[in-house]
Design a protein around this motif. Structure first.
Motif, PDB file in Angstrom:
ATOM      1  N   ILE A   1       5.236  -1.554  -1.820  1.00 44.53           N
ATOM      2  CA  ILE A   1       4.973  -1.621  -0.370  1.00 44.53           C
ATOM      3  C   ILE A   1       6.113  -2.348   0.337  1.00 44.53           C
ATOM      4  N   VAL A   2       6.231  -2.026   1.619  1.00 39.80           N
ATOM      5  CA  VAL A   2       7.102  -2.808   2.494  1.00 39.80           C
ATOM      6  C   VAL A   2       6.251  -3.187   3.706  1.00 39.80           C
ATOM      7  N   ASP A   3       6.120  -4.497   3.922  1.00 39.79           N
ATOM      8  CA  ASP A   3       5.316  -5.000   5.041  1.00 39.79           C
ATOM      9  C   ASP A   3       6.240  -5.870   5.895  1.00 39.79           C
ATOM     10  N   GLY A   4       6.776  -5.285   6.936  1.00 39.97           N
ATOM     11  CA  GLY A   4       7.801  -5.994   7.728  1.00 39.97           C
ATOM     12  C   GLY A   4       9.033  -6.173   6.862  1.00 39.97           C
ATOM     13  N   ARG A   5       9.450  -7.417   6.670  1.00 38.19           N
ATOM     14  CA  ARG A   5      10.625  -7.658   5.815  1.00 38.19           C
ATOM     15  C   ARG A   5      10.231  -7.879   4.356  1.00 38.19           C
ATOM     16  N   PHE A   6       8.925  -7.888   4.088  1.00 35.57           N
ATOM     17  CA  PHE A   6       8.438  -8.256   2.753  1.00 35.57           C
ATOM     18  C   PHE A   6       8.240  -7.027   1.866  1.00 35.57           C
ATOM     19  N   LYS A   7       8.879  -7.068   0.689  1.00 31.58           N
ATOM     20  CA  LYS A   7       8.747  -5.964  -0.277  1.00 31.58           C
ATOM     21  C   LYS A   7       7.970  -6.443  -1.493  1.00 31.58           C
ATOM     22  N   LEU A   8       7.133  -5.558  -2.045  1.00 28.98           N
ATOM     23  CA  LEU A   8       6.326  -5.963  -3.199  1.00 28.98           C
ATOM     24  C   LEU A   8       6.024  -4.754  -4.070  1.00 28.98           C
ATOM     25  N   PHE A   9       6.019  -4.970  -5.398  1.00 31.91           N
ATOM     26  CA  PHE A   9       5.585  -3.914  -6.313  1.00 31.91           C
ATOM     27  C   PHE A   9       4.653  -4.505  -7.349  1.00 31.91           C
ATOM     28  N   GLU A  10       4.097  -3.640  -8.208  1.00 33.22           N
ATOM     29  CA  GLU A  10       3.013  -3.927  -9.146  1.00 33.22           C
ATOM     30  C   GLU A  10       1.687  -3.831  -8.387  1.00 33.22           C
ATOM     31  N   SER A  11       0.887  -2.850  -8.779  1.00 37.03           N
ATOM     32  CA  SER A  11      -0.307  -2.523  -7.988  1.00 37.03           C
ATOM     33  C   SER A  11      -1.308  -3.675  -7.864  1.00 37.03           C
ATOM     34  N   HIS A  12      -1.504  -4.454  -8.919  1.00 36.23           N
ATOM     35  CA  HIS A  12      -2.473  -5.552  -8.805  1.00 36.23           C
ATOM     36  C   HIS A  12      -1.982  -6.602  -7.815  1.00 36.23           C
ATOM     37  N   ALA A  13      -0.692  -6.915  -7.888  1.00 41.04           N
ATOM     38  CA  ALA A  13      -0.119  -7.870  -6.935  1.00 41.04           C
ATOM     39  C   ALA A  13      -0.278  -7.341  -5.506  1.00 41.04           C
ATOM     40  N   ILE A  14      -0.081  -6.035  -5.343  1.00 41.68           N
ATOM     41  CA  ILE A  14      -0.217  -5.424  -4.007  1.00 41.68           C
ATOM     42  C   ILE A  14      -1.663  -5.510  -3.516  1.00 41.68           C
ATOM     43  N   LEU A  15      -2.614  -5.175  -4.382  1.00 42.51           N
ATOM     44  CA  LEU A  15      -4.034  -5.198  -3.974  1.00 42.51           C
ATOM     45  C   LEU A  15      -4.461  -6.618  -3.573  1.00 42.51           C
ATOM     46  N   ILE A  16      -3.992  -7.614  -4.320  1.00 39.28           N
ATOM     47  CA  ILE A  16      -4.319  -9.002  -3.981  1.00 39.28           C
ATOM     48  C   ILE A  16      -3.684  -9.390  -2.649  1.00 39.28           C
ATOM     49  N   TYR A  17      -2.410  -9.025  -2.491  1.00 34.90           N
ATOM     50  CA  TYR A  17      -1.700  -9.352  -1.245  1.00 34.90           C
ATOM     51  C   TYR A  17      -2.407  -8.731  -0.033  1.00 34.90           C
TER      52      TYR A  17
END
Lengths: 248, 248
Positions: free
Chosen positions: A57-73
């Protein structure tokens, strides 16, 4: 700026994140990255996720991967997400982390490797590997037994005794859904001994409809295609590969 | 009632949890469960962790397993734990989850399978498996490259650019420490190309001394024992198994 979800609906963790966003009415843009066309290996996508995996995902300037980390975020930053998905209670939250961690080396490893090595490998340009499939089957069978005897042991309909689904239910059920592309008899053979697992899959589907079905459409189409290919007894791998890739 | 940590110091996630408790001065009781004596398979331990894996904790009436879930739980419930271990900041926390999730299918899978299939299998009553070792080596090499090019890319000395270690540094470094039991040349061959990884291991050790060394004593003893056995050219598997098991 709208949340961007980079996903391939043929990938089970991608489906979990998409369903989560839709069920929770998160305003997002789905950016399709086609693994069968190797779009996850482009330099452009490397800027999004240097590991070149989906989802990201990209949320504004924030990038994240790994689905569990994304779901928690997503559970934490979008105030509209109901508490049952990722409870604020530390004890409940710890148990959800425990399921999610367990998942990586058990159900995910078993299911993904089994489906790849019995069915999907040709579509990815890889050979089928019966020995790897046999090893993955053991992990898959053991994982299903543990889901039934440990994680579904509580009084509720969902994992850890919950009355409503958490991100763990969504992640694990999306993983199991890939069994749909197997030969129907094989899929029944695997799931039939686990009545509680079957009921839990149904309950999770019902709790996330209509989005669950909509996001899984691509899988159901691949299932029909594969069934047709099997009934036509097309055993030529390269032909299977071409036909599958065109569908996916 | 004091926190109980069920651990075998030969298990790398057990070591991570023990070091974490000691560094953060958490009052706890270490309950040793000896995997080589199959104590994790007893009915008594099944009551603690139905998955029969280590580590596990009991905190009052609350039971928990999976080391990452435990590290997060301890960070949250013990107020003395400094923020850098598991930051309250949602973005930093999300990135730590991403590393921890990635770890399961990458570094952990590569390192643990490689060490088992080249070195430790006989001590566990299993045969060495060169093909599995070769596959694990690929995953291990790729994981080390990714640690260097992605996770250690920031300005700080620790993962994700941190100036102080997080639970992710501790978990990953404890995983890598098991490479110590390999033949020394093999260990060098694996780590030598990754200078930043080597420096980060040293930095994590320094940040958690003297507890890091104390908890790893058992591993250093196993390393010496294995080196002696190698130099005596004892290649008989059953003999190696007996001698190793007596040490562990």
């Amino acid at each position: 700026m709208k949340l961007k979800v980079y996903a391939d609906r043929m990938s089970q963790p991608s489906r979990a994140v998409l369903i989560f966003c839709k069920v929770n009415r998160i305003d997002f843009e789905e950016v399709r990255v086609d693994i069968s066309k190797r779009q996850h290996l482009t330099l452009e996508f490397k800027e999004i996720n240097p590991m070149r995996k989906l989802p990201a995902i990209v949320d504004g300037r924030f990038k994240l991967f790994e689905s569990h980390a994304i779901l928690i975020y997503l559970s934490c930053v979008f105030p509209g997400v109901a508490d049952h998905w990722y409870p604020a209670d530390l004890f409940k939250r710890a148990k959800i982390h425990s399921v999610l961690d367990w998942h990586h080396s058990n159900l995910r490893r078993g299911a993904a490797e089994y489906v790849k090595n019995t069915t999907l490998a040709p579509a990815l340009g890889l050979p089928l590997d019966p020995q790897a499939a046999a090893e993955a089957e053991k992990v898959l069978f053991s994982s299903l037994s543990k889901i039934e005897s440990v994680w579904l042991k509580g009084s509720g309909r969902f994992l850890l005794g919950g009355n409503q689904p958490s991100i763990a239910d969504l992640s694990l059920v999306c993983e199991l859904m890939q069994l749909e592309v197997l030969d129907e008899k094989d899929c029944s053979r695997i799931l039939a001994p686990h009545k509680n697992v079957q009921q839990w899959i149904e309950d999770t589907k019902n709790a996330t409809r209509p989005h669950f079905d909509e996001v899984h459409q691509i899988l159901f189409k691949a299932k029909v295609k594969l069934q047709k290919l099997r009934s036509m007894s097309i055993n030529n791998e390269s032909s299977l590969q071409t036909k599958l890739a065109s569908k996916m």
